[in-house]
Design a protein around this motif. Structure first.
Motif, PDB file in Angstrom:
ATOM      1  N   TYR A  77      76.531 -34.472  10.276  1.00 27.65           N
ATOM      2  CA  TYR A  77      77.074 -34.498   8.922  1.00 27.65           C
ATOM      3  C   TYR A  77      76.906 -35.941   8.468  1.00 27.65           C
ATOM      4  N   PHE A  78      76.159 -36.164   7.408  1.00 23.95           N
ATOM      5  CA  PHE A  78      75.640 -37.505   7.178  1.00 23.95           C
ATOM      6  C   PHE A  78      75.734 -37.895   5.706  1.00 23.95           C
ATOM      7  N   THR A  79      76.093 -39.164   5.439  1.00 24.61           N
ATOM      8  CA  THR A  79      76.008 -39.718   4.077  1.00 24.61           C
ATOM      9  C   THR A  79      75.330 -41.079   4.134  1.00 24.61           C
ATOM     10  N   TYR A  80      74.549 -41.350   3.102  1.00 19.13           N
ATOM     11  CA  TYR A  80      73.855 -42.631   2.931  1.00 19.13           C
ATOM     12  C   TYR A  80      74.345 -43.226   1.611  1.00 19.13           C
ATOM     13  N   LEU A  81      74.909 -44.436   1.672  1.00 17.74           N
ATOM     14  CA  LEU A  81      75.520 -45.042   0.493  1.00 17.74           C
ATOM     15  C   LEU A  81      74.963 -46.445   0.271  1.00 17.74           C
ATOM     16  N   VAL A  82      74.915 -46.862  -1.003  1.00 17.63           N
ATOM     17  CA  VAL A  82      74.473 -48.216  -1.337  1.00 17.63           C
ATOM     18  C   VAL A  82      75.487 -48.858  -2.271  1.00 17.63           C
ATOM     19  N   THR A  96      76.968 -42.754  -3.468  1.00 18.62           N
ATOM     20  CA  THR A  96      76.325 -41.860  -2.501  1.00 18.62           C
ATOM     21  C   THR A  96      74.920 -41.518  -2.985  1.00 18.62           C
ATOM     22  N   ARG A  97      73.927 -41.774  -2.133  1.00 20.77           N
ATOM     23  CA  ARG A  97      72.534 -41.462  -2.477  1.00 20.77           C
ATOM     24  C   ARG A  97      72.026 -40.230  -1.736  1.00 20.77           C
ATOM     25  N   PHE A  98      72.691 -39.862  -0.625  1.00 22.42           N
ATOM     26  CA  PHE A  98      72.254 -38.701   0.151  1.00 22.42           C
ATOM     27  C   PHE A  98      73.460 -38.197   0.936  1.00 22.42           C
ATOM     28  N   ALA A  99      73.616 -36.880   0.989  1.00 16.68           N
ATOM     29  CA  ALA A  99      74.690 -36.290   1.790  1.00 16.68           C
ATOM     30  C   ALA A  99      74.264 -34.905   2.247  1.00 16.68           C
ATOM     31  N   GLY A 100      74.615 -34.549   3.471  1.00 23.16           N
ATOM     32  CA  GLY A 100      74.261 -33.224   3.957  1.00 23.16           C
ATOM     33  C   GLY A 100      74.212 -33.181   5.469  1.00 23.16           C
TER      34      GLY A 100
END
Length: 347
Positions: free
Chosen positions: A119-124, A133-137
């Motif tokens: 379960y992952f999120t990418y944030l800037v 949040t730029r990506f989540a899933g």
């Protein structure tokens, strides 16, 4: 219907990538530099193609985050490896044209080198704005995921990046991994400097990479003032010119120069330095010794680099291949140096 530029996954098989062209009912998908023909109806769009827009503003409002739903992929199709029981996660930025850094744009990728789902999120974050949040899933085991396309203006607005994840398996027992949030400060000027892009085992071209987790250990980077670091390094260089610690050891055999490239032999302290910056120091010392002895035909030099993960050894071999073609290269004596030294003979 999928179109050129879309990031897609395959409906009935593992894999996916960016559609580079469409011919009739066939889509040609770029998978790690190779074009794979796939029926259009077998392509499921994960990230739609976005038109590139130019703007004069430094800060660019980020696109809506990509939300990737959980797949129905059977756990039996996941091919596990013993090494995959430890998490190795990498965030990387790959330039579209490595030879044109003044004009190129970039793609951000996450590498999940493990047997676990994430379960992952990418944030800037920029200095003037809060986290976005730029990506989540859910990210599947053992794959590389495209996170976003990064324009030049977007690069200028990225001052920090963060990765958050929870690792798990489906339908089987597994060892519990602690939830992790790793944050890195980003020096975005490095995106425009060729020497800041390095080879990486997960990519075919040089990238700017951040180790999120290495062998189950989160890599939390220190935040420091780059101006103060540069000032400290300049002071150290000035001191080294007056009294430099010798790194050339007393040779075990006459006519052989031994050079210890372990970082603690080159620097008094590595505080605040990344692995990449330490490697640059080691290669600088390697090149200094090579240039100093390049005209001394028949000279034998043993560079002691240690076994480790082989990063320094591979970097030395690459330097020898492209810069010092008039040299013979071999592993140094195992009995005297183990597997951790390379011998160079000047021809």
């Amino acid at each position: 219907m999928a179109q050129t530029g879309d990031i897609v996954r395959y409906l009935n098989s593992v894999g996916g990538g960016r559609i580079v062209r469409i011919d009739g009912n066939m889509a040609y998908v770029d998978e790690d530099g190779f074009e794979t023909p796939v029926l259009l109806k077998e392509c499921v769009v994960v990230t739609p193609a976005q038109p590139k827009q130019k703007t004069e503003s430094k800060y660019v409002a980020p696109p809506a985050p990509v939300i990737v739903p959980a797949t129905q992929k059977s756990e039996e199709t996941v091919q596990e490896t013993p090494a995959g029981e430890k998490l190795n996660i990498v965030l990387a930025y790959e330039p579209e044209e490595i030879k044109h850094l003044n004009t190129t744009e970039y793609d951000a990728y996450l590498v999940n080198d493990s047997n676990y789902y994430l379960y992952f999120t990418y944030l800037v974050k920029s200095d003037l704005h809060d986290w976005v949040t730029r990506f989540a899933g859910i990210v599947e085991p053992g794959i590389q995921v495209h996170l976003e396309h990064v324009t030049r203006d977007m690069v200028n607005s990225i001052d920090r990046v963060a990765i958050q994840y929870i690792a798990f398996k489906q339908g089987k027992e597994f060892k519990l991994k602690a939830p992790v949030a790793v944050e890195y400060a980003v020096d975005n000027t490095k995106f425009f400097k060729l020497h800041c892009f390095h080879d990486n085992e997960y990519f075919d071209t040089p990238v700017i990479a951040f180790d999120i987790v290495k062998n189950d250990v989160p890599q939390r980077s220190m935040t420091f003032d780059s101006g103060r670091l540069e000032e400290s390094m300049l002071r150290k260089k000035a001191a080294d010119r007056q009294e430099r610690r010798p790194v050339e050891k007393k040779p075990k055999h006459p006519g052989v120069i031994e050079v210890d490239l372990h970082i603690n032999q080159l620097l008094d302290s590595t505080a605040g330095l990344s692995n990449t910056e330490m490697l640059e120091v080691q290669l600088k010392e390697f090149n200094r010794v090579m240039q100093q002895n390049l005209r001394n035909k028949g000279t034998k030099i043993v560079f002691i680099h240690g076994k480790g993960e082989g990063v320094l050894r591979n970097a030395i071999l690459k330097e020898l291949k492209y810069k010092y073609k008039n040299c013979d290269v071999q592993d140094a004596s195992f009995r005297e140096y183990g597997f951790g030294a390379t011998q160079v003979t000047i021809r």
